[in-house]
Design a protein around this motif. Structure first.
Motif, PDB file in Angstrom:
ATOM      1  N   UNK A 100       0.843  -1.189   0.000  1.00  0.00           N
ATOM      2  CA  UNK A 100       0.000   0.000   0.000  1.00  0.00           C
ATOM      3  C   UNK A 100       0.879   1.239   0.000  1.00  0.00           C
ATOM      4  N   UNK A 101       0.421   2.257  -0.654  1.00  0.00           N
ATOM      5  CA  UNK A 101       1.156   3.508  -0.744  1.00  0.00           C
ATOM      6  C   UNK A 101       0.554   4.518   0.230  1.00  0.00           C
ATOM      7  N   UNK A 102       1.418   5.118   1.037  1.00  0.00           N
ATOM      8  CA  UNK A 102       0.986   6.093   2.036  1.00  0.00           C
ATOM      9  C   UNK A 102       1.571   7.456   1.718  1.00  0.00           C
ATOM     10  N   UNK A 103       0.870   8.488   2.136  1.00  0.00           N
ATOM     11  CA  UNK A 103       1.410   9.831   2.134  1.00  0.00           C
ATOM     12  C   UNK A 103       1.786  10.111   3.582  1.00  0.00           C
ATOM     13  N   UNK A 104       3.049  10.428   3.818  1.00  0.00           N
ATOM     14  CA  UNK A 104       3.540  10.737   5.164  1.00  0.00           C
ATOM     15  C   UNK A 104       3.764  12.236   5.213  1.00  0.00           C
ATOM     16  N   UNK A 105       3.111  12.894   6.161  1.00  0.00           N
ATOM     17  CA  UNK A 105       3.210  14.350   6.220  1.00  0.00           C
ATOM     18  C   UNK A 105       2.803  14.861   7.600  1.00  0.00           C
ATOM     19  N   UNK A 164      -5.269  -2.853  11.299  1.00  0.00           N
ATOM     20  CA  UNK A 164      -5.239  -3.466   9.969  1.00  0.00           C
ATOM     21  C   UNK A 164      -3.998  -3.057   9.170  1.00  0.00           C
ATOM     22  N   UNK A 165      -3.257  -2.051   9.633  1.00  0.00           N
ATOM     23  CA  UNK A 165      -2.058  -1.577   8.938  1.00  0.00           C
ATOM     24  C   UNK A 165      -0.765  -2.049   9.615  1.00  0.00           C
ATOM     25  N   UNK A 166      -0.892  -2.659  10.780  1.00  0.00           N
ATOM     26  CA  UNK A 166       0.302  -3.083  11.521  1.00  0.00           C
ATOM     27  C   UNK A 166       1.026  -4.191  10.772  1.00  0.00           C
ATOM     28  N   UNK A 167       2.348  -4.165  10.854  1.00  0.00           N
ATOM     29  CA  UNK A 167       3.157  -5.160  10.167  1.00  0.00           C
ATOM     30  C   UNK A 167       3.445  -4.810   8.712  1.00  0.00           C
ATOM     31  N   UNK A 168       2.973  -3.652   8.278  1.00  0.00           N
ATOM     32  CA  UNK A 168       3.139  -3.247   6.873  1.00  0.00           C
ATOM     33  C   UNK A 168       4.396  -2.416   6.645  1.00  0.00           C
ATOM     34  N   UNK A 169       5.096  -2.060   7.709  1.00  0.00           N
ATOM     35  CA  UNK A 169       6.253  -1.181   7.591  1.00  0.00           C
ATOM     36  C   UNK A 169       5.911   0.283   7.820  1.00  0.00           C
ATOM     37  N   UNK A 170       4.655   0.556   8.087  1.00  0.00           N
ATOM     38  CA  UNK A 170       4.200   1.929   8.269  1.00  0.00           C
ATOM     39  C   UNK A 170       4.839   2.598   9.483  1.00  0.00           C
ATOM     40  N   UNK A 179       9.037   7.159  26.020  1.00  0.00           N
ATOM     41  CA  UNK A 179       8.772   6.449  27.264  1.00  0.00           C
ATOM     42  C   UNK A 179       7.817   5.315  26.922  1.00  0.00           C
ATOM     43  N   UNK A 180       8.135   4.110  27.404  1.00  0.00           N
ATOM     44  CA  UNK A 180       7.323   2.941  27.068  1.00  0.00           C
ATOM     45  C   UNK A 180       7.030   2.146  28.342  1.00  0.00           C
ATOM     46  N   UNK A 181       5.818   1.664  28.460  1.00  0.00           N
ATOM     47  CA  UNK A 181       5.390   0.881  29.613  1.00  0.00           C
ATOM     48  C   UNK A 181       6.223  -0.388  29.709  1.00  0.00           C
ATOM     49  N   UNK A 182       6.581  -0.758  30.923  1.00  0.00           N
ATOM     50  CA  UNK A 182       7.437  -1.933  31.117  1.00  0.00           C
ATOM     51  C   UNK A 182       6.806  -3.217  30.589  1.00  0.00           C
ATOM     52  N   UNK A 183       5.486  -3.272  30.482  1.00  0.00           N
ATOM     53  CA  UNK A 183       4.808  -4.472  29.997  1.00  0.00           C
ATOM     54  C   UNK A 183       4.495  -4.433  28.499  1.00  0.00           C
ATOM     55  N   UNK A 184       4.889  -3.366  27.828  1.00  0.00           N
ATOM     56  CA  UNK A 184       4.602  -3.229  26.396  1.00  0.00           C
ATOM     57  C   UNK A 184       5.792  -3.765  25.584  1.00  0.00           C
ATOM     58  N   UNK A 185       5.952  -5.077  25.618  1.00  0.00           N
ATOM     59  CA  UNK A 185       7.079  -5.730  24.957  1.00  0.00           C
ATOM     60  C   UNK A 185       7.113  -5.508  23.468  1.00  0.00           C
ATOM     61  N   UNK A 186       5.962  -5.495  22.821  1.00  0.00           N
ATOM     62  CA  UNK A 186       5.931  -5.295  21.366  1.00  0.00           C
ATOM     63  C   UNK A 186       6.532  -3.942  20.993  1.00  0.00           C
ATOM     64  N   UNK A 187       6.125  -2.902  21.720  1.00  0.00           N
ATOM     65  CA  UNK A 187       6.669  -1.573  21.446  1.00  0.00           C
ATOM     66  C   UNK A 187       8.167  -1.527  21.750  1.00  0.00           C
ATOM     67  N   UNK A 188       8.583  -2.131  22.847  1.00  0.00           N
ATOM     68  CA  UNK A 188      10.008  -2.131  23.194  1.00  0.00           C
ATOM     69  C   UNK A 188      10.844  -2.801  22.101  1.00  0.00           C
ATOM     70  N   UNK A 189      10.352  -3.903  21.561  1.00  0.00           N
ATOM     71  CA  UNK A 189      11.089  -4.588  20.490  1.00  0.00           C
ATOM     72  C   UNK A 189      11.210  -3.696  19.256  1.00  0.00           C
ATOM     73  N   UNK A 190      10.125  -3.020  18.902  1.00  0.00           N
ATOM     74  CA  UNK A 190      10.176  -2.120  17.756  1.00  0.00           C
ATOM     75  C   UNK A 190      11.182  -0.995  17.995  1.00  0.00           C
TER      76      UNK A 190
END
Length: 187
Positions: free
Chosen positions: A1-6, A110-116, A139-150
């Protein structure tokens, strides 16, 4: 998918409001945001107008960056706040140098994992470095492992600073300008 980032424009406050409310309805919102859906939904339109204008295209103190899908729907966002040395951050810690603080990161499920998210972070870092910021943090919550990995994949590293928040802790991750790597888009 093509996104406009702005960057957002001041008159786009209804779309900014809608996306923020969608973010606050996400099942992991309690780990990612300090505000609840109920608190945000109760705010008057004047709040959303001011909030959007303060982070719109051309603003110096903060910038909200969005990803717009081909149909015009906003599908992701983040905001970079500029923190000046000699001030105090939202948690009461002193700010020692000019830095960016990434907040409000959200991508529709629905857009997660797309590289967005990577593309949004590239745009945020480009904006921050272009303003002479020395580092960017989040700042990231200690239990938010997915965000920490990213964040680690993006080059951010734990600083060792923890922010107590109720019964949990928030962890600071930082990316120094001098160690900023290759943008995701070039990997």
């Amino acid at each position: 998918m093509s996104y406009v980032i702005r960057s957002v424009r001041a008159d786009e406050w209804p779309a900014a409001k809608e996306l923020r409310l969608a973010a606050l309805r996400d099942p992991v919102a309690h780990l990612a945001f300090l505000e609840t859906y109920e608190e945000a939904a109760a705010r008057p339109d004047s709040y959303w107008r001011e909030r959007t204008a303060g982070a719109a295209e051309g603003a110096d103190a903060r910038q909200q960056i969005i990803a717009e899908g081909p149909d015009g729907q906003w599908v992701g966002t983040l905001t970079v706040l500029v923190e000046e040395p000699g001030t105090t951050d939202w948690a009461g810690f002193p700010v020692e140098r000019k830095q960016g603080h990434v907040v409000g990161v959200f991508v529709r499920p629905e857009e997660r994992g797309s590289g967005l998210t990577e593309v949004l972070f590239d745009a945020a870092l480009e904006w921050a470095w272009g303003r002479g910021l020395e580092r960017v943090r989040l700042i990231v919550h200690e239990e938010n492992g997915r965000a920490q990995r990213f964040y680690r994949r993006a080059g951010f590293l734990p600083s060792g600073l923890t922010v107590p928040l109720g019964d949990a802790r928030e962890l600071e991750f930082v990316l120094e300008r001098s160690s900023a790597g290759v943008p995701f888009s070039d990997r």
